[in-house]
Design a protein around this motif. Structure first.
Motif, PDB file in Angstrom:
ATOM      1  N   CYS A   1       1.174   0.294   7.322  1.00 56.45           N
ATOM      2  CA  CYS A   1       1.758   0.499   5.990  1.00 56.45           C
ATOM      3  C   CYS A   1       0.992   1.669   5.398  1.00 56.45           C
ATOM      4  O   CYS A   1      -0.236   1.615   5.293  1.00 56.45           O
ATOM      5  CB  CYS A   1       1.569  -0.735   5.117  1.00 56.45           C
ATOM      6  SG  CYS A   1       1.985  -0.402   3.386  1.00 56.45           S
TER       7      CYS A   1
ATOM      8  N   SER B   1       8.889   1.369  -0.083  1.00 57.86           N
ATOM      9  CA  SER B   1      10.161   1.078   0.600  1.00 57.86           C
ATOM     10  C   SER B   1      10.465   2.121   1.685  1.00 57.86           C
ATOM     11  O   SER B   1      11.571   2.616   1.820  1.00 57.86           O
ATOM     12  CB  SER B   1      11.339   0.873  -0.366  1.00 57.86           C
ATOM     13  OG  SER B   1      11.728   2.042  -0.988  1.00 57.86           O
ATOM     14  N   CYS B   2       9.431   2.386   2.460  1.00 63.49           N
ATOM     15  CA  CYS B   2       9.552   3.376   3.531  1.00 63.49           C
ATOM     16  C   CYS B   2      10.039   2.740   4.830  1.00 63.49           C
ATOM     17  O   CYS B   2      10.562   3.422   5.709  1.00 63.49           O
ATOM     18  CB  CYS B   2       8.208   4.042   3.768  1.00 63.49           C
ATOM     19  SG  CYS B   2       6.904   2.896   4.236  1.00 63.49           S
TER      20      CYS B   2
ATOM     21  N   ILE C   1      -0.389  -2.223   2.313  1.00 61.62           N
ATOM     22  CA  ILE C   1       0.059  -3.527   1.803  1.00 61.62           C
ATOM     23  C   ILE C   1      -0.118  -4.569   2.914  1.00 61.62           C
ATOM     24  O   ILE C   1       0.178  -4.316   4.073  1.00 61.62           O
ATOM     25  CB  ILE C   1       1.519  -3.434   1.301  1.00 61.62           C
ATOM     26  CG1 ILE C   1       1.531  -2.584   0.024  1.00 61.62           C
ATOM     27  CG2 ILE C   1       2.094  -4.830   1.029  1.00 61.62           C
ATOM     28  CD1 ILE C   1       2.906  -2.254  -0.497  1.00 61.62           C
TER      29      ILE C   1
ATOM     30  N   VAL D   1       0.380   2.579   2.579  1.00 59.45           N
ATOM     31  CA  VAL D   1      -0.443   2.275   1.412  1.00 59.45           C
ATOM     32  C   VAL D   1      -1.152   0.929   1.556  1.00 59.45           C
ATOM     33  O   VAL D   1      -1.601   0.344   0.564  1.00 59.45           O
ATOM     34  CB  VAL D   1       0.381   2.339   0.096  1.00 59.45           C
ATOM     35  CG1 VAL D   1       0.792   3.778  -0.199  1.00 59.45           C
ATOM     36  CG2 VAL D   1       1.626   1.457   0.161  1.00 59.45           C
TER      37      VAL D   1
ATOM     38  N   PHE E   1      14.330  -2.440   4.317  1.00 62.85           N
ATOM     39  CA  PHE E   1      13.828  -1.641   3.195  1.00 62.85           C
ATOM     40  C   PHE E   1      14.750  -0.477   2.822  1.00 62.85           C
ATOM     41  O   PHE E   1      14.441   0.280   1.916  1.00 62.85           O
ATOM     42  CB  PHE E   1      12.417  -1.121   3.498  1.00 62.85           C
ATOM     43  CG  PHE E   1      11.376  -2.176   3.272  1.00 62.85           C
ATOM     44  CD1 PHE E   1      10.866  -2.415   2.004  1.00 62.85           C
ATOM     45  CD2 PHE E   1      10.923  -2.957   4.314  1.00 62.85           C
ATOM     46  CE1 PHE E   1       9.925  -3.403   1.784  1.00 62.85           C
ATOM     47  CE2 PHE E   1       9.979  -3.954   4.100  1.00 62.85           C
ATOM     48  CZ  PHE E   1       9.479  -4.174   2.834  1.00 62.85           C
TER      49      PHE E   1
HETATM   50  S1  SF4 Z   1       5.206  -2.735   2.719  1.00 63.33           S
HETATM   51 FE1  SF4 Z   1       4.250  -0.765   3.257  1.00 63.33          FE
HETATM   52  S2  SF4 Z   1       5.220  -0.155   5.177  1.00 63.33           S
HETATM   53 FE2  SF4 Z   1       6.509  -1.758   4.289  1.00 63.33          FE
HETATM   54  S3  SF4 Z   1       8.060  -0.614   3.131  1.00 63.33           S
HETATM   55 FE3  SF4 Z   1       6.386  -1.115   1.696  1.00 63.33          FE
HETATM   56  S4  SF4 Z   1       5.033   0.690   1.744  1.00 63.33           S
HETATM   57 FE4  SF4 Z   1       6.384   0.836   3.546  1.00 63.33          FE
END
Ligand code: SF4
Ligand code: SF4
Ligand code: SF4
Lengths: 259, 370
Positions: free
Chosen positions: B352, B266-267, B356, B354, B302
């Motif tokens: 992203c 949730s960055c 995703i 990580v 987010f």
């Molecule tokens: S999907 Fe990826 S970029 Fe988007 S909020 Fe989640 S971790 Fe962050």
């Protein structure tokens, strides 16, 4: 502020800390005159030895509680303060000295002091909010002076301070900094850390050190899983979560997983 | 006016930059910085990412050398043109307390005329999507409008596709169809290095008229087309769009949301790099002397504050936030604006932290094996 009214009084207090956050206030330079115009500075030893008695309208508290004496002192300060705002990682999370929470502080005292029996210290370094009610916590190691002015100004105008709790990533993206983790594989705490610094480190090609503590919804487990893929070992991961905000719950819990 | 396809030599590109500058444009385009290809001011051909390309995967971006001197031999990077048309931070006004009231200061914005060099097909569509968002309804955004009206667009067709690209499946690329002043396809063949171009507007024709060019030979046009076809074949990802909206609406409680939420930080990076995401938060600040200021800055679904209503945030869990993002891009956007909110650029996958991948999430929810 109408000039006829009595100016609100401001007091600045210090506990276990390096003074850096108080210095951010002195560092305000131009704005400091505005602060001095808007409030009556009743206690600020870093700036002046003249101390006026309480009660105070706004107390800014720097530092963590590490001694029995300080644990008592903060109670008295709370009683004489209408609003109490803690400033900096020490006051809001226990600071770097909260590393003692994960070690044997008596052993430290034996090694460091010639006469350890004179030292009265607590086992843990704790944030002010564990001792008294805190009206607002301003994060950072050190705090950001713009945010400090925002908090003081919000207090004077009786509004909620506008201090976002989202990740550092939004600050990187706003300034156009390229993500150091994605583009260079550099481990970065930014995604789990609260914004406020303006994303300084990534702008200089370093990963974020987490100076502003955990963001409001930190997923440290998922970040650490990615760090493992980047090749960061367990010890390094533990160290990353154990710095200025080692005592913040989300970070201390994550560090424990890598013990 | 140049009717058919034309040819511009490599050196002609510098003349194009100079012609645009002479007309008062601020030329912006790709350049290498901080280990990536970003958008910034261009004044010389040497500012372009000569001989660079990129390798992209979920959560990974690396610059690489190409082994040739291509100027546009890369795929989209972390920046998008949105940062110029819809700036990350914008002061809306200042106000001063005077005699119990407020005195407002609206600054007349001194805006440059932007010329965007190297706009990809997916980015052209992203600009059209934001046109719909900011200018398509009853209330137009004056800040976007003022910037948008003046932009000169030089599109550059993709001759290669990245691992996270899927423009072909959302029909946004790799060839620029509309919405440009000039469109170019870069061709490196043996010791020749040239561009096959197309005029998209009167303004485009006028600028082209000021620089040396000639009609393209059929063989040159064929070369250019073959290059673009190569990009179509290289698409690293795909997204099945048929019945996508209905599928998502039927799966709002799919277990996959929980699974992706466990990985999601949730960055908010995905929303910031997305060229169509438009959300902002409006903030008021006061300084100690009583001057108030209203600013607008990019926000993201987010963050907790994003859904803050009286009494608290509506979307507390990461699951709710991720679901908002994905269903907005791919489903509710269609109800809201009559088009998809995704142009297949792949930025949200690459950037992203990580890795995703929305195409993977959609495929999983469709029940496909991933
Ligand atoms: S999907 Fe990826 S970029 Fe988007 S909020 Fe989640 S971790 Fe962050
Ligand atoms: S959702 Fe992702 S792939 Fe689609 S336009 Fe936005 S950033 Fe690009
Ligand atoms: S996906 Fe989120 S940030 Fe992007 S436009 Fe939709 S609500 Fe806004």
């Amino acid at each position: 502020m109408p000039s006829k009214q009595r100016k609100p009084t401001l007091a600045v207090w210090k506990f276990a800390s390096c003074d850096g956050c108080q210095l951010s206030l002195l560092d305000c330079e131009d704005e400091l005159l505005q602060v001095a115009g808007a409030v009556q500075i009743a206690n600020f030893l870093e700036a002046s030895s003249a101390v006026q008695p309480g009660p105070y309208d706004l107390s800014l508290v720097e530092g963590s509680i590490t001694t029995p004496h300080d644990a008592e002192r903060i109670q008295a300060i709370r009683k004489s303060s209408r609003f109490l705002v803690t400033i900096g990682a020490c006051a809001t999370a226990g600071g770097i000295q909260a590393l003692r929470n994960f070690a044997d502080v008596e052993e430290f005292t034996r090694i460091v002091y010639a006469k350890p029996e004179y030292i009265k210290t607590l086992k843990h370094s704790t944030p002010i909010s564990e001792h008294v009610k805190v009206d607002f916590e301003l994060r950072g190691c050190p705090i950001n002076k713009g945010q400090l002015l925002e908090v003081i100004s919000a207090f004077l105008h009786k509004r909620r301070p506008n201090i976002p709790q989202h990740s550092v990533c939004l600050e990187c993206k706003a300034r156009g900094t390229v993500c150091v983790m994605v583009a260079q594989g550099t481990p970065c705490l930014g995604p789990v850390t609260q914004a406020g610094c303006g994303a300084i480190c990534p702008a200089y090609q370093r990963g974020c050190y987490g100076c502003f503590g955990p963001q409001e919804n930190p997923n440290t487990v998922a970040l650490s899983a990615w760090w493992t893929l980047l090749g960061l070992d367990e010890a390094a991961q533990q160290r990353a979560f154990r710095t200025y905000n080692a005592g913040a719950k989300a970070f201390s819990k994550e560090a424990e997983r890598h013990g | 006016m140049q009717k058919g396809p034309f040819v511009l030599e490599r050196s002609g590109l510098l003349q194009l930059l100079q012609a645009l500058k002479a007309k008062g444009y601020l030329t912006l385009g790709p350049t290498v910085r901080e280990g990536a290809i970003v958008y910034d001011q261009l004044s010389r051909l040497e500012d372009l990412p000569i001989g660079y390309t990129d390798h992209q995967e979920g959560g990974t971006y690396r610059l690489r050398r190409r082994g040739d001197e291509a100027l546009f031999g890369y795929n989209v990077g972390p920046h998008s043109w949105k940062r110029f048309l819809h700036p990350p931070i914008l002061r809306l006004f200042r106000a001063r307390k005077i005699n119990g009231g407020f005195e407002f200061e609206h600054e007349a914005e001194a805006l440059p005329n932007y010329a965007f060099i190297g706009v990809r097909a997916c980015e052209l569509l992203a600009i059209r999507v934001q046109d719909q968002v900011f200018l398509g309804g009853a209330y137009q955004d004056p800040h976007y409008k003022a910037r948008r009206e003046r932009v000169f667009i030089v599109a550059v067709n993709c001759t290669q596709a990245g691992n996270t690209c899927f423009c072909a499946s959302v029909q946004s690329g790799p060839k620029a169809q509309a919405g440009f002043d000039l469109a170019l396809t870069e061709v490196l063949e043996g010791d020749r290095h040239y561009f096959v171009g197309e005029v998209g507007s009167e303004r485009g024709a006028e600028v082209l008229g000021e620089i040396p060019h000639r009609a393209a030979l059929p063989s040159e046009v064929a070369q250019a087309e073959a290059k673009v076809a190569q990009a179509t074949r290289q698409m690293g990802r795909s997204l099945a769009t048929e019945g996508l909206k209905e599928m998502l609406y039927q799966n709002l409680e799919h277990p996959r949301w929980e699974q992706v939420a466990a990985r999601c930080l949730s960055c908010g990076n995905c929303t910031q790099v997305c060229p169509t995401c438009f959300c902002t938060s409006v903030e008021d600040h006061t300084d100690l002397s009583g001057v108030a200021e209203r600013t607008r800055r990019w926000d993201s679904c987010f963050t907790a504050d994003f859904s803050y209503l009286h009494g608290g945030s509506v979307r507390v869990s990461t699951k709710a936030r991720y679901r908002q993002w994905l269903t907005h891009k791919l489903a509710t956007w269609q109800d809201q604006f009559g088009m998809l909110g995704c142009v297949g650029c792949g930025r949200c996958i690459t950037w992203c932290p990580v890795g995703i991948d929305l195409t993977e999430e959609v495929a999983a929810m469709r029940g496909a094996h991933v």
